[in-house]
Design an enzyme around this catalytic site. Structure first.
Site, PDB file in Angstrom:
ATOM      1  N   ARG A   1       0.831  -1.215   0.000  1.00 41.45           N
ATOM      2  CA  ARG A   1       0.000   0.000   0.000  1.00 41.45           C
ATOM      3  C   ARG A   1       0.865   1.266   0.000  1.00 41.45           C
ATOM      4  O   ARG A   1       0.571   2.233   0.695  1.00 41.45           O
ATOM      5  CB  ARG A   1      -0.943   0.035   1.222  1.00 41.45           C
ATOM      6  CG  ARG A   1      -1.968  -1.066   1.257  1.00 41.45           C
ATOM      7  CD  ARG A   1      -2.962  -0.961   0.087  1.00 41.45           C
ATOM      8  NE  ARG A   1      -4.077  -1.860   0.291  1.00 41.45           N
ATOM      9  CZ  ARG A   1      -4.062  -3.152  -0.001  1.00 41.45           C
ATOM     10  NH1 ARG A   1      -2.982  -3.707  -0.536  1.00 41.45           N
ATOM     11  NH2 ARG A   1      -5.122  -3.898   0.210  1.00 41.45           N
TER      12      ARG A   1
ATOM     13  N   SER B   1     -10.463  -0.793   3.614  1.00 43.59           N
ATOM     14  CA  SER B   1      -9.640  -1.042   4.805  1.00 43.59           C
ATOM     15  C   SER B   1      -9.177   0.292   5.376  1.00 43.59           C
ATOM     16  O   SER B   1      -8.602   1.111   4.662  1.00 43.59           O
ATOM     17  CB  SER B   1      -8.405  -1.859   4.440  1.00 43.59           C
ATOM     18  OG  SER B   1      -8.778  -3.134   3.990  1.00 43.59           O
TER      19      SER B   1
ATOM     20  N   GLU C   1      -4.733   3.900   6.725  1.00 42.83           N
ATOM     21  CA  GLU C   1      -4.376   3.662   5.327  1.00 42.83           C
ATOM     22  C   GLU C   1      -4.848   4.774   4.370  1.00 42.83           C
ATOM     23  O   GLU C   1      -4.066   5.251   3.557  1.00 42.83           O
ATOM     24  CB  GLU C   1      -4.919   2.279   4.910  1.00 42.83           C
ATOM     25  CG  GLU C   1      -4.212   1.676   3.709  1.00 42.83           C
ATOM     26  CD  GLU C   1      -4.744   2.246   2.425  1.00 42.83           C
ATOM     27  OE1 GLU C   1      -3.921   2.717   1.613  1.00 42.83           O
ATOM     28  OE2 GLU C   1      -5.959   2.244   2.224  1.00 42.83           O
TER      29      GLU C   1
HETATM   30  N1  EPU Z   1     -10.520 -11.034  10.647  1.00 41.94           N
HETATM   31  C1  EPU Z   1     -11.079 -10.926  11.899  1.00 41.94           C
HETATM   32  N2  EPU Z   1     -12.215 -10.183  12.037  1.00 41.94           N
HETATM   33  C2  EPU Z   1     -12.801  -9.543  10.996  1.00 41.94           C
HETATM   34  C3  EPU Z   1     -12.253  -9.687   9.719  1.00 41.94           C
HETATM   35  C4  EPU Z   1     -11.104 -10.426   9.557  1.00 41.94           C
HETATM   36  O1  EPU Z   1     -10.571 -11.477  12.873  1.00 41.94           O
HETATM   37  O2  EPU Z   1     -13.804  -8.866  11.223  1.00 41.94           O
HETATM   38  C5  EPU Z   1      -9.265 -11.775  10.497  1.00 41.94           C
HETATM   39  C6  EPU Z   1      -9.449 -13.176   9.959  1.00 41.94           C
HETATM   40  O3  EPU Z   1      -8.550 -13.990  10.657  1.00 41.94           O
HETATM   41  C7  EPU Z   1      -9.025 -13.056   8.514  1.00 41.94           C
HETATM   42  C8  EPU Z   1      -7.941 -12.001   8.608  1.00 41.94           C
HETATM   43  O4  EPU Z   1      -8.416 -11.087   9.608  1.00 41.94           O
HETATM   44  O5  EPU Z   1      -8.509 -14.248   8.049  1.00 41.94           O
HETATM   45  C9  EPU Z   1      -7.692 -11.268   7.316  1.00 41.94           C
HETATM   46  O6  EPU Z   1      -8.907 -10.685   6.888  1.00 41.94           O
HETATM   47  P1  EPU Z   1      -9.293 -10.554   5.335  1.00 41.94           P
HETATM   48  O7  EPU Z   1      -8.968 -11.770   4.608  1.00 41.94           O
HETATM   49  O8  EPU Z   1     -10.660 -10.038   5.308  1.00 41.94           O
HETATM   50  O9  EPU Z   1      -8.281  -9.508   4.764  1.00 41.94           O
HETATM   51  P2  EPU Z   1      -7.749  -8.166   5.384  1.00 41.94           P
HETATM   52  O10 EPU Z   1      -6.361  -8.384   5.896  1.00 41.94           O
HETATM   53  O11 EPU Z   1      -8.720  -7.659   6.358  1.00 41.94           O
HETATM   54  C10 EPU Z   1      -6.705  -7.291   3.131  1.00 41.94           C
HETATM   55  C11 EPU Z   1      -6.673  -5.969   2.416  1.00 41.94           C
HETATM   56  C12 EPU Z   1      -7.953  -5.745   1.630  1.00 41.94           C
HETATM   57  C13 EPU Z   1      -8.091  -6.871   0.639  1.00 41.94           C
HETATM   58  C14 EPU Z   1      -8.120  -8.200   1.415  1.00 41.94           C
HETATM   59  C15 EPU Z   1      -8.149  -9.394   0.489  1.00 41.94           C
HETATM   60  C16 EPU Z   1      -5.253  -4.459   3.703  1.00 41.94           C
HETATM   61  C17 EPU Z   1      -5.199  -3.307   4.647  1.00 41.94           C
HETATM   62  N3  EPU Z   1      -6.474  -4.891   3.385  1.00 41.94           N
HETATM   63  O12 EPU Z   1      -7.734  -7.192   4.107  1.00 41.94           O
HETATM   64  O13 EPU Z   1      -7.844  -4.501   0.929  1.00 41.94           O
HETATM   65  O14 EPU Z   1      -9.267  -6.739  -0.143  1.00 41.94           O
HETATM   66  O15 EPU Z   1      -6.913  -8.325   2.219  1.00 41.94           O
HETATM   67  O16 EPU Z   1      -6.903  -9.521  -0.105  1.00 41.94           O
HETATM   68  O17 EPU Z   1      -4.211  -4.932   3.267  1.00 41.94           O
HETATM   69  C18 EPU Z   1      -8.352  -2.160   1.019  1.00 41.94           C
HETATM   70  O18 EPU Z   1      -7.143  -1.944   0.930  1.00 41.94           O
HETATM   71  O19 EPU Z   1      -9.190  -1.204   1.106  1.00 41.94           O
HETATM   72  C19 EPU Z   1      -8.827  -3.536   1.070  1.00 41.94           C
HETATM   73  C20 EPU Z   1     -10.116  -3.816   1.227  1.00 41.94           C
END
Ligand code: EPU
Length: 356
Positions: free
Chosen positions: A166, A240, A352
């Protein structure tokens, strides 16, 4: 080209904050962009680029000229030598998901994992957009940008952009100096698809599609996103809200003793570089990326509402605006979350989206 005075930006930012721009224009050609630069210079206005406003928190009115890039051409040309590869060139004003759909309609691979990310194509390099195991830098070839002070056009190749997690030069060393006008991406006609992201691989397996095409992967990514991420046209949000923090592996191991279910995965040296340089840390250690969503969720914020703002009930990483609130109200909630997460886990979350 029209320069609107005191233009509302309420529908121009996906958080839906009721702020305005002193002047606003939508240049659709290189000449109109030069006209905007001349207008700003003649009135000594600061110039701000606002795409679809999907990654910005407006805390005040913008006392300057807001430029909304509106050129929308997309072209594709096969490589002269490597016939499996196709160069796609796209103007900054193209909606990102329209670009993804264009490439899918032409049977091209490379952007399917990035389906449905809100925003304009011109904004994609600034934060090196990424999702489901792919980042823009994986397919990026070059971009054209106009230098605001001189009006000159400059080509940035991938190595000039210093892409990280990012992150790019457009958020640091040359922040605010250029208007990105065009991107060139390097896509393929043959794949392979990238299923390195666990949740995506699992969804593909459950779909029973044996040899998924780019279109299949896109369909699955869209379904996951629609199920988990709130639609900004229904509830204000900027995706995010925090970056997933990158911490030293030894710190991670210590935390894991107290929090055995803490998720995390090892990250590449370039991701570590960007973050540790910013924090003046030594980056010669293995580092882990941990989900900010998990930290916020464990801190008890998921689904909580505070006045006009809150934390989304399905995805703890997304802060939402219910209407009638302000950017400062949202930042106060962000700060409260940062303090709890810091006190509980010793990790400082970094916001972010950009803050105006
Ligand atoms: N999780 C929780 N609670 C929640 C949601 C998630 O505990 O409410 C935990 C779960 O263990 C899950 C982990 O967090 O496995 C990761 O969550 P998720 O797969 O939803 O991905 P993320 O890390 O929250 C990132 C990017 C997103 C992107 C997704 C999919 C960042 C800051 N965010 O989210 O990007 O779509 O991976 O690749 O890197 C954005 O940048 O606006 C964005 C949406």
């Amino acid at each position: 080209m029209q320069f609107e005075h005191n233009r509302s930006l309420r529908s121009g930012n996906t958080l839906g904050f009721d702020r305005s721009a002193r002047y606003y224009c939508e240049p659709a050609t290189p000449d109109q962009l030069q006209e905007a630069l001349a207008f700003a210079a003649s009135k000594q206005l600061n110039l701000n680029v606002l795409g679809s406003g999907s990654n910005i928190i407006l805390t005040r009115n913008i006392d300057g000229l807001v430029v909304h890039p509106s050129s929308k051409a997309i072209t594709h040309t096969p490589h002269a030598i490597d016939t499996d590869h196709v160069r796609v060139t796209c103007d900054a004003g193209v909606n990102w998901n329209d670009l993804v759909q264009f490439t899918l309609n032409h049977g091209l691979y490379g952007l399917e994992n990035l389906s449905l990310i809100p925003g304009l194509a011109g904004a994609a390099p600034i934060q090196n957009i990424g999702a489901y195991g792919v980042e823009l830098c994986d397919v990026f070839e070059s971009l054209s940008a106009v230098h605001i002070a001189s009006g000159d056009t400059r080509i940035f190749h991938a190595e000039d952009c210093a892409f990280g997690y990012r992150d790019s030069v457009f958020k640091s060393v040359v922040a605010g100096e250029y208007i990105i006008t065009q991107l060139t991406l390097n896509l393929t006609t043959t794949g392979p698809v990238n299923l390195s992201y666990g949740a995506l691989a699992q969804a593909v397996e459950e779909s029973d599609i044996e040899h998924p095409t780019a279109q299949d992967v896109s369909n699955i990514v869209c379904a996951i996103r629609r199920a988990k991420l709130p639609d900004p046209s229904k509830i204000g949000n900027a995706g995010s809200f925090f970056k997933n923090p990158i911490i030293r592996a030894d710190t991670y191991a210590l935390l894991k003793k107290d929090w055995p279910t803490l998720p995390g995965h090892q990250v590449s040296p370039t991701d570590v570089q960007a973050q540790t340089v910013a924090q003046h840390e030594n980056n010669n250690y293995p580092h882990m990326k941990v989900p900010a969503a998990w930290l916020i969720d464990q801190s008890g914020y998921k689904g909580q509402r505070y006045g006009n703002v809150g934390v989304h009930h399905l995805q703890a990483l997304v802060l939402v605006h219910f209407g009638g609130g302000t950017g400062d109200e949202l930042l106060a909630l962000a700060s409260r979350i940062q303090t709890t997460v810091k006190n509980t886990f010793g990790i400082m979350l970094e916001i972010e989206p950009g803050i105006v």
